[in-house]
Write an enzyme that holds these catalytic residues in place. Structure first.
Site: not given
Ligand code: CA2
Length: 148
Positions: A10-11, A18, A23, A74, A77, A98, A100, A107
């Site tokens: 997601p996202n 943004r 990112y 990835n 969330a 995995e 990211h 974070r």
């Protein structure tokens, strides 16, 4: 060489619009282009998909596991929340790396846990788009593929 499945959660479709400080400035399509170039230079075939829906990720992981084809994941969330994705990896004995973009450990604390890491062959994070490229290199090099 089997197909390597790159699955995005997601996202991640918002990349490049943004939060470039977190990112990077590349879009997901830019990352796909880079991975396709790298894969084709190595004679490998990839699929590259994104969904905002947890069930899509579960289905794609199950399919890759059933086919015995590796996954670079990835999960966004869902990494920090999804027992369903953990179970899909385990249940399908999927070989997962995995990834990211960001260093989630530097974070917020809610990004520190991963339901995927315990059932993944390995984790690469914090290098922006290069995290995906490093993961692809690892899979192409035949990185240890843990069966969950
Ligand atoms: O660092 C990563 O790759 C993440 O998986 C990205 C996820 C985040 O929830 C994870 O904790 C770490 C977020 C996906 C991108 O979200 C954006 C939101 C707004 C603008 C651009 C991207």
């Amino acid at each position: 060489m089997p197909v390597i499945h790159i699955i995005n959660g997601p996202n991640l479709n918002l990349l490049g619009t943004r939060e470039p400080e977190t990112y990077g400035s590349l879009t997901l399509a830019d990352i796909e282009t880079r991975l396709r170039m790298l894969a084709s230079a190595r004679g490998a075939q990839i699929t590259f998909r994104q969904s905002n829906h947890e069930g899509d990720l579960v289905t794609w992981i199950q399919e890759a596991g059933a086919a015995g084809e590796p996954v670079i994941l990835n999960a966004g969330a869902y990494t920090h929340t999804s027992i369903a994705i953990h179970d899909a990896i385990r249940g399908a004995s999927a070989h997962v790396v995995e990834v990211h973009l960001s260093n989630v450990h530097a974070r917020e604390s809610f990004r520190h846990p991963s339901f995927i890491a315990p059932v993944a062959a390995g984790v690469i994070l914090g290098f922006g788009a290069m995290s995906y490229e490093l993961a692809l290199e690892a899979v192409l090099a035949g990185a240890p593929q843990k069966k969950s």
